[in-house]
Design an enzyme around this catalytic site. Structure first.
Site, PDB file in Angstrom:
ATOM      1  N   SER A 163     -32.950 -18.118  11.070  1.00  0.00           N
ATOM      2  CA  SER A 163     -33.596 -17.592  12.264  1.00  0.00           C
ATOM      3  C   SER A 163     -33.842 -16.086  12.224  1.00  0.00           C
ATOM      4  O   SER A 163     -34.580 -15.544  13.055  1.00  0.00           O
ATOM      5  CB  SER A 163     -32.750 -17.922  13.507  1.00  0.00           C
ATOM      6  OG  SER A 163     -31.482 -17.293  13.471  1.00  0.00           O
ATOM      7  N   SER A 197     -28.952 -18.676   8.697  1.00  0.00           N
ATOM      8  CA  SER A 197     -29.970 -17.792   9.272  1.00  0.00           C
ATOM      9  C   SER A 197     -30.026 -16.375   8.712  1.00  0.00           C
ATOM     10  O   SER A 197     -30.962 -15.640   9.014  1.00  0.00           O
ATOM     11  CB  SER A 197     -29.803 -17.719  10.793  1.00  0.00           C
ATOM     12  OG  SER A 197     -30.158 -18.940  11.382  1.00  0.00           O
ATOM     13  N   LYS A 226     -31.722  -7.556  15.173  1.00  0.00           N
ATOM     14  CA  LYS A 226     -32.159  -8.906  15.533  1.00  0.00           C
ATOM     15  C   LYS A 226     -32.068  -9.077  17.046  1.00  0.00           C
ATOM     16  O   LYS A 226     -31.093  -8.651  17.676  1.00  0.00           O
ATOM     17  CB  LYS A 226     -31.300  -9.949  14.806  1.00  0.00           C
ATOM     18  CG  LYS A 226     -31.751 -11.397  15.038  1.00  0.00           C
ATOM     19  CD  LYS A 226     -30.913 -12.366  14.223  1.00  0.00           C
ATOM     20  CE  LYS A 226     -31.338 -13.807  14.477  1.00  0.00           C
ATOM     21  NZ  LYS A 226     -30.535 -14.779  13.685  1.00  0.00           N
TER      22      LYS A 226
END
Length: 453
Positions: A155, A179, A80
């Protein structure tokens, strides 16, 4: 043989160890698929074909020379883009960091690479982690592979989308108000938010320091266990890091569930889409058939979690981004700018009240675990929504729906696992969330393994 990109790390590891397949073959398969499909899915912000190929060659040489490191050796892993990677662009999903290249690796990245992981690239995300839809004006929306017009969640949306599309074998995520679990539910994969502080956040761009959790995402529970074995551990560089026993999370994932007590808070039964309600009830029925006791519980304190989570997150995020908000607030996406600016107008009494509410929630959850072993509910009350053109009301609407389900485990710091439990009538994934006692990740993985086939 099943196509390489479809294989889990659990399936690939013994093939790599016994030299039936090479890390170079695995990495080439993944990188070629990324080249073919990611222009559509947009799971990556930065792909690293040259680096991945070199790492794969190094892994192959090590294995050929008898230096096999374990089940992550030679396995493609997507990172990420809020985790620092030395010498590699790290944007946090924001145009404000479009040229930022760190000079060190985040602790979790270092651990995964030292275990032999192959870094395929940096994954798309909602800007600075400030949303759960992965709308991203700077780098484009990550798309849900089940239906490209729909959100993959956020996210960590790029992480979920990459797994669902076969663009990587394993990914990392972060979770401040859902997330990891939201994209896991929307993309039909597994996502674990560990106990707060179990995985170091050093070198991870924060959203809210006291709520950020770092965890694994994968297409199988056994893969989560393999990752967690390498990710956990005390880190003196992280003020929130905890010293805790380190079990082998992969060991004894198959467990007799007879007599297990699972509590279902009434809050988690409200406002569900019909398909979500149906699949959750089917999951509970399956557990019941295995001898699990299902107990409906009223925990009114959980209703404070959204308030606590929202105020603390916006307050801490606005503190971290304060100079940027003052000097270049137009550089943020509209929805994230509004979200962070909310924190600027949060006063000290409100922040303190939110922290007090957090303690009330945490105490209530702790007391509940004197009656049950696990809490369960839908991960979120909806299936993946269709993207809307106006991102501000779209993100507000989805956040309001989802936070009551995800926020409790963030403010309490308890581990939570999202498990795919079926598809909606429109063919979109639905997830079930199970929440455990602090440091009870092993039990969550054992329950999740019941769906891991």
């Amino acid at each position: 043989m099943t196509e390489i990109y479809k294989l889990t790390a659990t399936e690939l590891a013994p093939l790599i160890e016994t030299r039936k397949i090479s890390p170079v073959e695995v990495t080439t398969s993944i990188m070629e698929r990324i080249e073919r499909l990611d222009s559509t899915v947009n799971a990556y912000i930065t792909t690293l074909p040259e680096l991945a190929n070199q790492q794969a060659k190094n892994a192959e040489a090590e294995i050929m020379n008898g230096r096999y490191k374990g089940p992550l050796h030679g396995i493609p892993i997507g990172i990420k883009d809020n985790k620092y990677t030395k010498g590699t662009l790290t944007t946090g999903g924001s145009a404000l960091l479009k040229q930022f290249v760190p000079d060190y690796d985040a602790t979790v990245v270092k651990k995964l690479l030292c275990a032999g992981g192959i870094m395929t690239g940096k994954l798309n995300m909602h800007e600075f982690g400030g949303g759960i839809t992965n709308t991203n004006p700077a780098y484009g929306n990550a798309r849900n592979p089940w239906n490209l017009e729909h959100s993959p969640g956020g996210s960590s949306g790029g992480s979920g989308a990459a797994l669902a599309a076969g663009l990587v074998t394993l990914t990392t995520g972060t979770d401040t108000f859902g997330s990891i679990r939201v994209p896991a539910a929307m993309c039909g994969i597994y996502g674990l938010k560990p106990t707060y502080g179990l995985v170091s956040s050093y070198g991870v761009a924060p959203l809210a320091w006291s709520l950020d959790h770092i965890g694994p995402m994968a297409r199988s529970v056994s893969d989560l266990a393999i990752m967690l074995n390498e990710m956990v551990g005390y880190d003196p560089n992280d003020p929130g890091s905890i010293k805790a026993p380190k079990p082998d999370y992969k060991e004894k994932l198959v467990k007799d569930m007879k007599g297990l007590k699972i509590g279902v808070p009434t809050l988690f039964l409200q406002g569900l889409e019909p398909d979500v309600e149906m699949k959750f009830k089917e999951a509970l029925s399956y557990l019941n058939s295995l001898g699990v006791h299902i107990i409906q519980l009223d925990i009114p304190e959980l209703e404070l979690a959204t308030f606590a989570n929202y105020v603390i997150t916006t307050g801490e995020a606005s503190s971290y981004h304060y100079e940027r908000l003052q000097q270049n607030n137009e550089g943020f996406a509209d929805d994230v700018r509004i979200f962070f600016q909310t924190g600027i107008v949060t006063d000290t009494p409100q922040y303190v009240r939110a922290q007090q509410a957090r303690r009330v929630v945490a105490n209530a959850v702790k007391q509940t675990f004197e009656q049950v072993d696990i809490l369960a509910g839908p991960t979120i009350p909806i299936a993946a929504p269709k993207f809307q053109e106006d991102i501000v009301p779209f993100n507000i609407e989805i956040t309001k729906k989802c936070m009551p389900f995800t926020a409790p485990a963030n403010v309490s710091g308890n581990p939570a696992l999202s498990i795919p439990v079926g598809l909606s009538s429109k063919g979109l994934p639905i997830g079930m969330q199970i929440i455990g006692k602090h440091l009870d990740e092993k039990l969550l993985l054992q329950v999740g393994a019941l769906w891991d086939n």
